[in-house]
Design an enzyme around this catalytic site. Structure first.
Site, short mmCIF file in Angstrom:
data_model
loop_
_atom_site.label_atom_id
_atom_site.label_comp_id
_atom_site.label_asym_id
_atom_site.label_seq_id
_atom_site.Cartn_x
_atom_site.Cartn_y
_atom_site.Cartn_z
N ASP A 53 2.82 -10.24 -4.79
CA ASP A 53 3.36 -9.07 -4.13
C ASP A 53 4.52 -8.53 -4.98
O ASP A 53 5.12 -9.28 -5.76
CB ASP A 53 3.85 -9.47 -2.73
CG ASP A 53 4.34 -8.28 -1.93
OD1 ASP A 53 3.80 -7.18 -2.13
OD2 ASP A 53 5.25 -8.46 -1.11
N ASP A 98 5.37 -12.24 1.12
CA ASP A 98 6.43 -12.49 2.09
C ASP A 98 6.14 -11.87 3.44
O ASP A 98 6.76 -12.24 4.43
CB ASP A 98 7.79 -11.99 1.57
CG ASP A 98 7.75 -10.52 1.17
OD1 ASP A 98 6.70 -9.88 1.35
OD2 ASP A 98 8.79 -10.02 0.69
N ASP A 103 0.38 -10.49 4.01
CA ASP A 103 -0.05 -11.36 2.92
C ASP A 103 -0.70 -12.65 3.41
O ASP A 103 -1.34 -13.37 2.62
CB ASP A 103 1.16 -11.74 2.04
CG ASP A 103 1.79 -10.53 1.38
OD1 ASP A 103 1.04 -9.68 0.89
OD2 ASP A 103 3.02 -10.44 1.35
#
Length: 898
Positions: free
Chosen positions: A337, A634, A638
């Protein structure tokens, strides 16, 4: 009557693309809300607004699953035969070994998976809803489609809502989209094909209202919400076997076939060639099986991985699931990410542009330690810059708080960035008073304040979208005062900053004598300049990515941010180059089949505007090429991809609980660079594990060869089954663990990742193991024969055989420290103090085995004379020297590097 449903799971298809009247008609409701009777009926039809709890595997089943190993089956079968024969001591020893291994595995497995519980914890507990014509507060679980809900700052959105009112409404959707800036909301419909980050007319369950007021109609509840769909993706994502578990599984099956085949040959030869008694043959076969099975291997693997967990924890990587330690060492692709992982998730002003010049701000994040410099690198302090910074600090509602050495923001991230750059430039609000304000509104995209100085002068200060301020500006502040606005130049500057992936804001001012300010007063403004704002990359992450590339590991950025920003950040971090800067967006990915995605997935390093489904598709496409994938993140968006990936890595500071529970590894410092250290540690652990296996197997090989030779040649067994177990366990518990502490090999992060699959032991290593087994087994038989020939009783000769096996393994341990070079060097005694402690522990245990009456009774051992002990020690030295000759005779050194 059931509400219409679509394949997407939304109650009315894509409500964000429909006018409010159509949504109300489809849901049979209006702004007045529902009646209590209607709500009760819908609650019975749709169920409570809760996420379903997945069934958990009972603890007893999880414990029994640790016996589901073919080698353990052979041990248990041997124990059963011993029970039938009445050999209860040997029965209980064998059973104890199997149970101890199961207990170790069960305990190390840790707590059950709590990803779904973490997601459920994100749901709101209460909601303000209009029922029977009045606003009331009810448990959020009682919301139903059609309810009218009110939102205020700080509220957690209780269900998926189609917004009907939005007054300066901004919602933090980072947990769903990964974007660091709150999303401005509106009531107008958007196109049906847009991704979740662009659905401005929707508020989604689990997100947080950061500013403004709003109302909305509930369109989906419970499992039908976006967060419910993510929970379903977590359930469906599935988990994969680790490379090590697959290698051990293949190794166990092959070893089982070899053991059973050789045991059958031994029985046939013993019965029909030497006409041995059937009971003796059965005992010999069990002794052979117990000798050949590396029952210490599961414990060795578990303890080695546990040691790795401790080592990784010192490097801020907390391991939740033991096998992930080893899997890290084989990672070939890291999908990361962007926000908060590769970047700081702290908006920072990087560039300032005034009518006179360009300036750069140093420093990162919300720490005001930094400077503003001009093009020559000199500290800037001109009047044009001062005017721009005055707007940054005065037309601003954010403030910074220092807690120890860490600065934190109270307010909007963008306003925090402006407040920080004002502090870097020395601007403050001292000597001014705010008299009025025009709050930011997504409709006009600017904010204005009326400020009064101590001398009584007043000015309207404005910040907002450049196009809106340029449309209202008449002049700009030049070197000699006000001058005509150069709109073409400013539009070019905005394009240049946007091309760098910067978010651009503009500033303007207007002198006034008014006591109040309204949006209509913001005309004929003096344009002051631009700020270029970015969520900056972590400097250590840039270095870590370079190290990953050197180690043959590809890094791919998967973000919900816009393509331009993603590519700019990716280029700055070294993920992409100007020549190969392809980016694949969510809508483009939607048009690709899974097969088409697999064809291009390895050539694309930046993915933008992605959804949770896209992340899972990307991971699966990479895995279809045999890639071992680590996924970082986070946000709750995800969690499904973290579950599907070979290694899920969550951020410990800014990560949601759902993400942490879905991950195998949690980074305590939210630092991508920690992943590089964890990969290095994973490679070291795997290397040491293979060294340990290469060391352990000759113990079993030598013992089984001793038993096999005795049967084939028709002489007395040198070892009983319980004595075999003693040697196996004492070496596994002491010497085997020493190699787990070996330091990393030189160049460990410059070699490519090891391929998945294959065997944990290569053919050359297997040949080496067989040769060492012959050496240790031959020396043991020689000493056993010498003892009998010297007149020693059988129990004494067997005790010598056990001692020779133990000392032979100690000599071989020193051989294994440097498998690729000679161990005839003083360095073999340095660098790993655990080797010395392990050798001492082995000697103590072997002395107890030889001289303690209790152990003499349990294992049928006998005290040895000094001469006999000296012969056993000499045999260990012989093993060490002969193995060194074997290493010398191999043209290409044996190595554990995969």
């Amino acid at each position: 009557m059931a509400l219409p449903h679509s394949d997407s799971g939304a109650g009315i298809g894509a409500p964000f693309s429909l006018p409010i009247d159509d949504v109300e008609a489809l849901l049979r409701t209006d702004a007045g809300g529902l009646t209590s009777d209607d709500a009760a009926a819908r609650l019975g039809e749709h169920g409570r607004n809760e996420l379903p709890e997945a069934a958990r595997t009972p603890a007893w089943r999880r414990f029994l699953s640790h016996f589901n190993d073919i080698l353990i089956y052979i041990l248990l079968a041997s124990a059963a035969i011993k029970a039938v024969m009445g050999d209860w001591l040997e029965f209980w020893v064998i059973v104890a070994v199997a149970v101890i291994n199961a207990v170790i595995g069960f305990v190390q497995e840790g707590r059950a998976e709590k990803a779904l519980a973490g997601i459920r914890g994100m749901l709101s507990r209460e909601a303000t809803v209009r029922r029977d014509g009045a606003w009331i507060t009810i448990p959020a679980a009682e919301l139903v489609p059609g309810d009218s809900v009110r939102l205020a700052p700080g509220d957690r959105v209780p269900a998926d809502l189609r917004l009907t009112q939005a007054v300066q409404l901004r919602i933090d959707e980072a947990a769903l989209t990964g974007e660091s800036v709150p999303s401005s909301k509106q009531t107008e419909p958007v196109e049906a094909h847009v991704g979740i980050g662009d659905r401005r007319s929707m508020a989604y369950s689990g997100t947080i209202v950061s500013a403004g007021q709003g109302r909305g109609i509930v369109t989906d509840t419970g499992a039908a919400t976006e967060i419910g769909r993510i929970q379903e993706l977590v359930q469906d994502a599935g988990s994969l076997q680790t490379p090590l578990s697959m290698q051990l599984g293949k190794f166990g099956k092959v070893l089982t076939l070899v053991i059973l085949g050789m045991a059958a040959v031994m029985l046939l030869i013993g019965r029909y060639v030497h006409d041995l008694p059937f009971d003796d043959l059965i005992s010999a076969a069990i002794g052979f099986a117990v000798a050949a099975i590396p029952e210490g291997l599961p414990a060795l693997v578990t303890i080695t991985l546990a040691i790795g967990v401790q080592q990784m924890a010192r490097r801020h990587a907390i391991t939740r699931k033991l096998p992930a330690v080893e899997t890290l060492g084989s990672v070939s692709t890291i999908c990361s990410d962007k926000t908060g992982t590769l970047t700081k998730n702290e908006m920072t002003v990087r560039t300032l542009v005034t009518p006179i010049g360009h300036y750069e701000a140093t420093g990162l994040g919300y720490d005001p330690d930094g400077r503003i410099v001009d093009a020559d690198g000199d500290e800037a302090s001109s009047s044009d810059l001062a005017a721009l910074l005055a707007v940054a600090t005065l037309c601003n509602d954010a403030h910074l708080v220092k807690d120890g050495d860490r600065w934190s923001l109270v307010g909007e991230p963008t306003e925090g960035a402006l407040k920080v750059v004002a502090m870097k430039g020395g601007a403050s609000s001292a000597g001014t008073t705010r008299r009025d304000v025009v709050p930011f509104d997504s409709a006009h995209k600017f904010m204005a304040t009326l400020n009064e100085s101590d001398d009584g002068s007043r000015a309207i200060l404005v910040k907002g979208a450049p196009d809106r301020l340029l449309a209202r500006a008449l002049t700009q502040r030049g070197a000699d005062g006000s001058e005509p606005l150069d709109r073409v130049r400013w539009e070019s500057e905005v394009d240049a900053l946007s091309a760098q992936g910067l978010r651009v804001l503009a500033a303007a001012r207007k002198a006034t004598r008014a006591a109040h300010v309204e949006a209509g007063d913001l005309v004929d403004l003096e344009f002051l300049g631009l700020w270029g704002i970015v969520d900056p990359p972590r400097p250590e992450a840039i270095d870590a990515i370079a190290d990953c590339h050197a180690a043959g590991i590809r890094v791919k950025m998967i973000t919900g941010d816009h393509a331009g920003t993603a590519v700019a950040i990716g280029r700055e971090m070294g993920l992409v180059s100007d020549e190969r800067s392809r980016v694949l967006t969510g809508p483009e990915l939607e048009e690709l089949s899974q097969t088409q995605l697999a064809e291009v997935v390895r050539d694309v390093d930046v993915y933008a505007r992605t959804s949770p489904e896209h992340k899972i598709r990307i991971v699966r496409a990479l895995q279809s090429h045999g890639e071992v994938v680590a996924m970082t993140g986070d946000g709750v968006n995800d969690a499904p991809a973290l579950t599907r990936a070979d290694v899920g890595i969550a951020m410990g500071i800014k990560g949601t609980e759902a993400t942490k529970e879905a991950a195998e590894i949690v980074l305590a410092d939210d630092n991508f660079a920690t992943i590089r250290s964890a990969v290095r540690e994973g490679r070291r652990i795997y290397d040491n594990l293979r060294k340990s296996v290469v060391f352990l197997l000759p113990t079993n090989g030598a013992q089984s060869l001793v038993v096999l030779a005795a049967v084939l040649f028709g002489f007395t067994l040198p070892l009983s089954p319980v004595q075999v177990l003693w040697v196996n366990m004492v070496t596994a518990v002491t010497l085997s663990l020493a190699l787990a502490y070996e330091p990393a090999e030189r160049g460990i992060m410059t070699r490519p990742p090891r391929p998945s699959g294959g065997s944990i032991i290569s053919r050359r290593e297997l040949g080496f193991v067989l040769a060492v087994s012959l050496v240790i087994g031959g020396v043991t038989l020689a000493v056993f024969g010498w003892a009998l020939a010297a007149g020693a009783e059988l129990a004494v000769a067997r005790t010598m055989a056990v001692t020779v096996l133990a000392f032979g393994q100690l000599g071989f341990l020193l051989n294994c420290r440097f498998l690729s070079r000679s161990s005839l060097t003083p360095a073999v005694l340095r660098g790993n103090p655990v080797v010395g402690w392990s050798a001492a522990a082995l000697l103590v245990l072997q002395l107890a085995y030889t001289y303690l009456p209790l152990l003499n009774g349990l294992f049928d051992s006998r005290p040895l004379s000094l001469l006999q002990v000296g012969v056993a020690l000499a045999a260990g030295v012989v093993v060490f020297l002969v193995v060194e000759l074997l290493k010398l005779g191999v043209r290409r050194p044996v190595t554990v590097a995969a």
